[in-house]
Scaffold this motif. Structure first.
Motif, PDB file in Angstrom:
ATOM      1  N   HIS A 126     -36.650 -17.342  -4.225  1.00  0.00           N
ATOM      2  CA  HIS A 126     -35.565 -16.588  -3.603  1.00  0.00           C
ATOM      3  C   HIS A 126     -34.210 -17.095  -4.134  1.00  0.00           C
ATOM      4  CE1 HIS A 126     -33.443 -14.634  -0.137  1.00  0.00           C
ATOM      5  NE2 HIS A 126     -32.623 -15.652  -0.327  1.00  0.00           N
ATOM      6  N   HIS A 130     -31.167 -15.199  -6.529  1.00  0.00           N
ATOM      7  CA  HIS A 130     -29.732 -15.023  -6.290  1.00  0.00           C
ATOM      8  C   HIS A 130     -28.963 -15.251  -7.590  1.00  0.00           C
ATOM      9  CE1 HIS A 130     -29.308 -14.255  -2.066  1.00  0.00           C
ATOM     10  NE2 HIS A 130     -29.905 -15.372  -1.689  1.00  0.00           N
ATOM     11  N   TYR A 190     -24.295 -14.901   1.565  1.00  0.00           N
ATOM     12  CA  TYR A 190     -24.876 -13.728   0.929  1.00  0.00           C
ATOM     13  C   TYR A 190     -24.954 -12.594   1.954  1.00  0.00           C
ATOM     14  CZ  TYR A 190     -26.253 -16.991  -2.745  1.00  0.00           C
ATOM     15  OH  TYR A 190     -26.253 -17.924  -3.740  1.00  0.00           O
ATOM     16  N   GLU A 195     -29.669 -10.449   0.245  1.00  0.00           N
ATOM     17  CA  GLU A 195     -30.894 -11.106   0.713  1.00  0.00           C
ATOM     18  C   GLU A 195     -32.121 -10.256   0.411  1.00  0.00           C
ATOM     19  OE1 GLU A 195     -31.198 -14.375   1.990  1.00  0.00           O
ATOM     20  OE2 GLU A 195     -29.332 -14.106   0.906  1.00  0.00           O
ATOM     21  N   HIS A 242     -27.875 -17.685   4.061  1.00  0.00           N
ATOM     22  CA  HIS A 242     -28.900 -16.662   3.811  1.00  0.00           C
ATOM     23  C   HIS A 242     -29.266 -15.996   5.135  1.00  0.00           C
ATOM     24  CE1 HIS A 242     -29.844 -18.461  -0.198  1.00  0.00           C
ATOM     25  NE2 HIS A 242     -29.481 -19.559   0.428  1.00  0.00           N
TER      26      HIS A 242
HETATM   27 ZN   LIG Z   1     -30.651 -15.815   0.134  1.00  0.00          ZN
END
Ligand SMILES: [Zn+2]
Length: 486
Positions: A126, A130, A190, A195, A242
């Motif tokens: 993850h 980003h 974010y 996300e 996040h």
């Molecule tokens: Zn994130």
């Protein structure tokens, strides 16, 4: 300031830097946004400091593991991105973050709180996503380059004031507060859209790398639940940057349904790394209790990594005999480099130096250039005053591992004991050079060429290396000056 707070400030600079397609104009940094080259210059400058921070986990086994995991995920990206490297920060909170130049930090708390390797891989995937999607850069779109550059300067000024004990820490705290650096952290949070995108791309990486994609959902679910119950002390820092919602988790689960299931066992490297970090967290007696509890009802099959964790924790309590006895059964039959390393360390702890050296040597024969065995082995030789042996064997190793600064560092100590001043400073110079600290390398070479009692060949070789590194240092200084970070 904690390494986390500091890195957070740096993160603002790091991820907000748009990448220019053309060559950077280093002479006019104020009007330009940060280019890739500039980003790398800042990144190297920061990593130089991070590597000497006490919170930086300088454990080759842990380090090699997270790098292998990160690379495995990165290789599946389409197109494969420029290189990134991964490191671990001793911090109980759950977090992972990116810095300029492709350096990605992972908190020990994240590793120890995962229940399986796919969960850890899910969070790392993850985070990588980003960066691949350049979310922060997109958020920063519209910000003036000048602003970004001054943020870079600020982050690095704070960094420069670190490392001088408590007082400079306070100065740094004051600098952050007055500069209002933390007040802009909201810009970095974010968005939900980002996300969703990072989850989607991350799941693809996870799937292609052969991990169980359900790991991402299960970890985020647990994180969200625990946060509601205030169970994880460190969770909010991750959740703030996040944003995590039940809708997001539902979207991840939907996507997982569409992917082929992978039932994958955790790698032994993951299990060993997690046990090692669990054994070093908290007090020594807490760690012993943790592993004793974990092993309590497992009378039939005792997971080897948990027995290993118990032995590590016992070593921390300095009950070397008990640690040895706990470790012994693991070494029977199929041993593992980490087990042999601990055995060699325990033998040395108990004053059995020769036995320690013998264990190291046998293990190195079996496991080759396993860094985690090599460094303590050579250190043990130096500790026992076997400096000549150490120097000769280190020369041999450096032929196959010429980029390893640890080896030069230990060799410098051996040369020092032997009174070989010029060689000592040359080795130190090579260590600094490989750690990215050019000016310290030049300093060492300057001492080397001035040292007495050296032969002509040694001096002229050091002189030519000095000329080479001075030239490189000039280039670096010009780059840092243009960025206002020298
Ligand atoms: Zn994130």
């Amino acid at each position: 300031m904690t390494i986390r707070a500091f890195l957070f400030a740096v993160l603002i600079v790091a991820t907000a830097a748009p990448r220019a397609q053309t060559l950077p104009d280093l002479g006019d940094a104020a009007s330009a946004s940060l280019s890739e080259t500039q980003e790398r210059t800042i990144g190297n400058r920061i990593m130089r400091e991070v590597r000497v921070d006490p919170a930086y986990v300088d454990d080759p086994e842990v380090n090699d593991y997270v790098n292998a995991l990160g690379q495995r995920l990165l290789l599946t990206a389409d197109p494969p991105p420029r290189t990134m490297d991964f490191f671990v920060v001793q911090d109980d909170s759950i977090n992972a973050f990116a810095m300029p130049g492709g350096h990605i930090g992972v908190h020990t708390g994240l590793i120890t709180l995962t229940q399986n390797e796919s969960e850890l891989a899910g969070v790392v995937a993850h985070e990588i996503s980003h960066i691949l999607q350049r979310h922060a850069a997109r958020m920063a779109h519209g910000q003036r380059g000048a602003q970004l550059t001054s943020l870079a300067a600020l982050a690095l000024a704070m960094l420069a004031s670190r490392g001088g004990g408590n007082q400079s820490g306070q100065v740094t705290e004051a600098a952050i507060a007055s500069a209002g650096a933390l007040s802009i952290q909201n810009q970095l949070d974010y968005t939900r859209e980002h996300e969703r995108e990072a989850d989607r791309v991350g799941l693809t990486l996870l799937d292609r790398a052969g991990f169980d994609t359900r790991g991402m959902a299960s970890f985020f679910e647990r994180l969200l639940r625990s946060n509601r119950l205030n169970e994880f002390q460190g969770a909010p820092s991750y959740l703030r940057t996040h944003p995590l919602t039940t809708e997001r988790i539902a979207a991840i689960q939907d996507r997982i349904q569409q992917l082929p299931p992978h039932l994958v066992p955790d790698s032994f490297e993951y299990r060993i790394t997690r046990a090692k970090l669990r054994a070093t967290a908290g007090s020594a007696s807490e760690a012993v209790n943790l592993f004793r509890t974990m092993l309590e009802d497992k009378t039939v099959v005792r997971p080897r990594e948990d027995v290993f964790g118990l032995a590590l924790a016992l070593r921390r309590t300095r009950d070397f005999e008990a640690a040895w006895k706990t470790l012994e059964p693991l070494r029977q039959g199929a041993s593992y480099p980490s087990f042999e390393l601990l055995a060699a360390q325990l033998a040395a702890d108990m004053g059995r130096g020769d036995e320690s050296v013998a264990i190291y040597r046998a293990a190195i024969r079996n496991y080759g250039n396993y860094r985690a065995l090599l460094y303590p082995y050579f250190e043990q030789l130096v500790l026992m005053g076997r400096d000549k042996e150490a120097v000769a064997e280190l020369d041999e190793r450096l032929r196959t591992l010429p980029e390893d600064w640890h080896l030069y560092d230990i060799q410098a100590r051996a040369y020092d004991h032997l009174g070989r001043t010029i060689s000592q400073h040359r080795a130190l110079a090579e260590a600094y050079f490989r750690k990215g600290n050019l000016s310290a390398a030049v300093d060492q070479l300057e001492i080397a060429v001035k040292s007495k009692g050296s032969d002509f060949y040694e001096v002229s070789s050091a002189e030519s290396r000095l000329r080479e590194l001075r030239a490189q240092l000039e280039i670096q200084k010009a780059a840092e000056k243009a960025l206002n970070i020298s």
